[in-house]
Design a protein around this motif. Structure first.
Motif, PDB file in Angstrom:
ATOM      1  N   GLN A  68      -6.981  -0.738   0.748  1.00 55.03           N
ATOM      2  CA  GLN A  68      -7.185  -0.342   2.273  1.00 55.03           C
ATOM      3  C   GLN A  68      -8.119  -0.957   3.308  1.00 55.03           C
ATOM      4  O   GLN A  68      -8.178  -1.225   4.399  1.00 55.03           O
ATOM      5  CB  GLN A  68      -7.251   1.663   2.190  1.00 55.03           C
ATOM      6  CG  GLN A  68      -6.260   1.807   1.557  1.00 55.03           C
ATOM      7  CD  GLN A  68      -7.083   3.863   1.379  1.00 55.03           C
ATOM      8  OE1 GLN A  68      -7.961   4.327   1.195  1.00 55.03           O
ATOM      9  NE2 GLN A  68      -5.675   4.435   1.252  1.00 55.03           N
ATOM     10  N   ARG A 103      -6.463   0.853  -4.834  1.00 58.37           N
ATOM     11  CA  ARG A 103      -5.896   2.051  -3.854  1.00 58.37           C
ATOM     12  C   ARG A 103      -7.024   1.807  -2.296  1.00 58.37           C
ATOM     13  O   ARG A 103      -6.482   1.464  -1.266  1.00 58.37           O
ATOM     14  CB  ARG A 103      -5.218   2.828  -3.829  1.00 58.37           C
ATOM     15  CG  ARG A 103      -4.454   3.861  -2.151  1.00 58.37           C
ATOM     16  CD  ARG A 103      -4.154   5.245  -2.284  1.00 58.37           C
ATOM     17  NE  ARG A 103      -4.628   6.357  -2.464  1.00 58.37           N
ATOM     18  CZ  ARG A 103      -4.583   7.242  -2.507  1.00 58.37           C
ATOM     19  NH1 ARG A 103      -3.406   8.046  -2.373  1.00 58.37           N
ATOM     20  NH2 ARG A 103      -5.807   8.084  -2.972  1.00 58.37           N
ATOM     21  N   GLN A 104      -7.933   2.199  -2.814  1.00 56.01           N
ATOM     22  CA  GLN A 104      -9.562   2.006  -2.022  1.00 56.01           C
ATOM     23  C   GLN A 104      -8.764   0.379  -1.572  1.00 56.01           C
ATOM     24  O   GLN A 104      -9.541   0.184  -0.040  1.00 56.01           O
ATOM     25  CB  GLN A 104     -10.290   2.591  -1.886  1.00 56.01           C
ATOM     26  CG  GLN A 104     -11.167   2.538  -1.321  1.00 56.01           C
ATOM     27  CD  GLN A 104     -13.001   3.251  -1.843  1.00 56.01           C
ATOM     28  OE1 GLN A 104     -13.034   3.965  -3.108  1.00 56.01           O
ATOM     29  NE2 GLN A 104     -13.659   3.903  -0.915  1.00 56.01           N
ATOM     30  N   ASP A 128       0.906   4.323  -2.636  1.00 57.09           N
ATOM     31  CA  ASP A 128       0.089   5.358  -2.482  1.00 57.09           C
ATOM     32  C   ASP A 128       0.836   5.961  -2.956  1.00 57.09           C
ATOM     33  O   ASP A 128       0.587   7.163  -3.655  1.00 57.09           O
ATOM     34  CB  ASP A 128       0.555   5.952  -0.762  1.00 57.09           C
ATOM     35  CG  ASP A 128       0.055   5.128  -0.495  1.00 57.09           C
ATOM     36  OD1 ASP A 128      -1.928   5.013  -0.542  1.00 57.09           O
ATOM     37  OD2 ASP A 128      -0.680   5.304   1.030  1.00 57.09           O
ATOM     38  N   LEU A 181       0.949  -1.123   0.161  1.00 61.00           N
ATOM     39  CA  LEU A 181      -0.403   0.052  -0.009  1.00 61.00           C
ATOM     40  C   LEU A 181       1.128   1.646  -0.190  1.00 61.00           C
ATOM     41  O   LEU A 181       0.381   2.483  -0.441  1.00 61.00           O
ATOM     42  CB  LEU A 181      -0.806   0.299   1.253  1.00 61.00           C
ATOM     43  CG  LEU A 181      -1.808   1.488   1.386  1.00 61.00           C
ATOM     44  CD1 LEU A 181      -2.906   1.377  -0.218  1.00 61.00           C
ATOM     45  CD2 LEU A 181      -2.799   0.743   2.730  1.00 61.00           C
ATOM     46  N   LYS A 182       2.147   1.292   0.600  1.00 63.39           N
ATOM     47  CA  LYS A 182       2.417   1.960   0.929  1.00 63.39           C
ATOM     48  C   LYS A 182       3.948   2.002  -0.815  1.00 63.39           C
ATOM     49  O   LYS A 182       3.667   3.930  -1.289  1.00 63.39           O
ATOM     50  CB  LYS A 182       4.403   2.131   1.091  1.00 63.39           C
ATOM     51  CG  LYS A 182       4.933   3.321   1.977  1.00 63.39           C
ATOM     52  CD  LYS A 182       6.484   2.423   2.843  1.00 63.39           C
ATOM     53  CE  LYS A 182       7.184   4.453   2.965  1.00 63.39           C
ATOM     54  NZ  LYS A 182       7.826   3.614   4.481  1.00 63.39           N
ATOM     55  N   CYS A 196       0.516   6.351  -6.896  1.00 64.61           N
ATOM     56  CA  CYS A 196      -0.801   7.143  -7.033  1.00 64.61           C
ATOM     57  C   CYS A 196      -0.673   8.708  -7.176  1.00 64.61           C
ATOM     58  O   CYS A 196      -1.596   9.422  -7.901  1.00 64.61           O
ATOM     59  CB  CYS A 196      -1.832   6.914  -6.298  1.00 64.61           C
ATOM     60  SG  CYS A 196      -2.982   5.304  -5.923  1.00 64.61           S
TER      61      CYS A 196
END
Length: 228
Positions: free
Chosen positions: A204, A200-201, A173, A169-170, A176
């Motif tokens: 998360q 990404r959502q 991010d 996820l990092k 994005c």
């Protein structure tokens, strides 16, 4: 000219996968690192697997209940096969007529003489029941240690999954953020950027699910130990 979302994804997310270098797995080293890093923590408390097993053997309420039951059976076995205690009985009778000694006193002593091997059989049966309960406690201790180790492994596995999800996820991010800059300069469309934002959502939400599962695994482990 706008860059396609496929090429952007390949460049941004998979640039490091263009070449492959084999890395054989060193099982001994992996085990050492896992044992060194897998330390589930409760608030204010850090445990190793060995310490968790010792605490479970001491604090687990179900195991302690079995020990109390075994101790009760053992105490009963120690009392089994005894003769019944002698009983002393006294009677008094008052004579209503006018005589020099109006009271008549009488007493009896009752006791049991065993004429068969029943008391010995009773003691043997009680002893075997006590031994069965002792072995049940030993089996319960071994089962508990196995369950603690399994819960420990599940928690460690869940922690590694959560760490991997957070690392991915990092990176997502950062990707994005770069794609947002490209979209601001008109290099890609909002639709192309939206694909990554949706991903990404989704990631998360997956991280939140993994974190919740990790908490459940930790509580399950602490409950086995007897700390919850």
């Amino acid at each position: 000219m706008k860059t396609s979302v496929v090429s952007l994804g390949a460049i941004a997310l998979f640039a490091g996968c263009q070449t492959y270098t084999p890395h054989p797995v060193n099982l001994a080293e992996e085990l050492r690192q896992w044992q060194a890093s897998s330390r589930p923590e409760a608030p204010g408390l850090t445990l190793t697997l060995a310490q968790a097993k010792v605490l479970a053997l001491t604090l687990n309420p179900g195991l302690n209940l079995k020990r109390l039951e075994a101790a009760k059976t053992l105490a009963g076995a120690r009392q089994a096969g005894w003769w019944k205690d002698p009983e002393f009985d006294a009677d008094a009778l008052r004579v209503l007529k006018n005589v020099p000694d109006p009271w008549i006193l009488g007493s009896t002593l009752q006791f049991t003489l065993p004429v068969s091997g029943v008391p010995d059989l009773e003691k043997q049966a009680a002893g075997r029941m006590a031994e069965a309960d002792r072995l049940a406690v030993v089996a319960a201790e071994q089962q508990l240690q196995a369950e603690v180790e399994q819960a420990w492994i599940r928690l460690a596995h869940q922690e590694h999954k959560l760490q991997a999800a957070e690392a991915f996820l990092k990176r997502l991010d950062a990707t994005c953020a770069k794609l947002g800059e490209l979209q601001a300069h008109g290099e890609i469309s909002r639709i192309d950027l939206g694909v990554f934002l949706l991903e990404r959502q989704s990631r998360q939400l997956e991280r939140q699910r993994l974190a919740a599962s990790q908490r459940e695994q930790r509580l399950a482990l602490l409950a086995l130990i007897g700390l919850n």
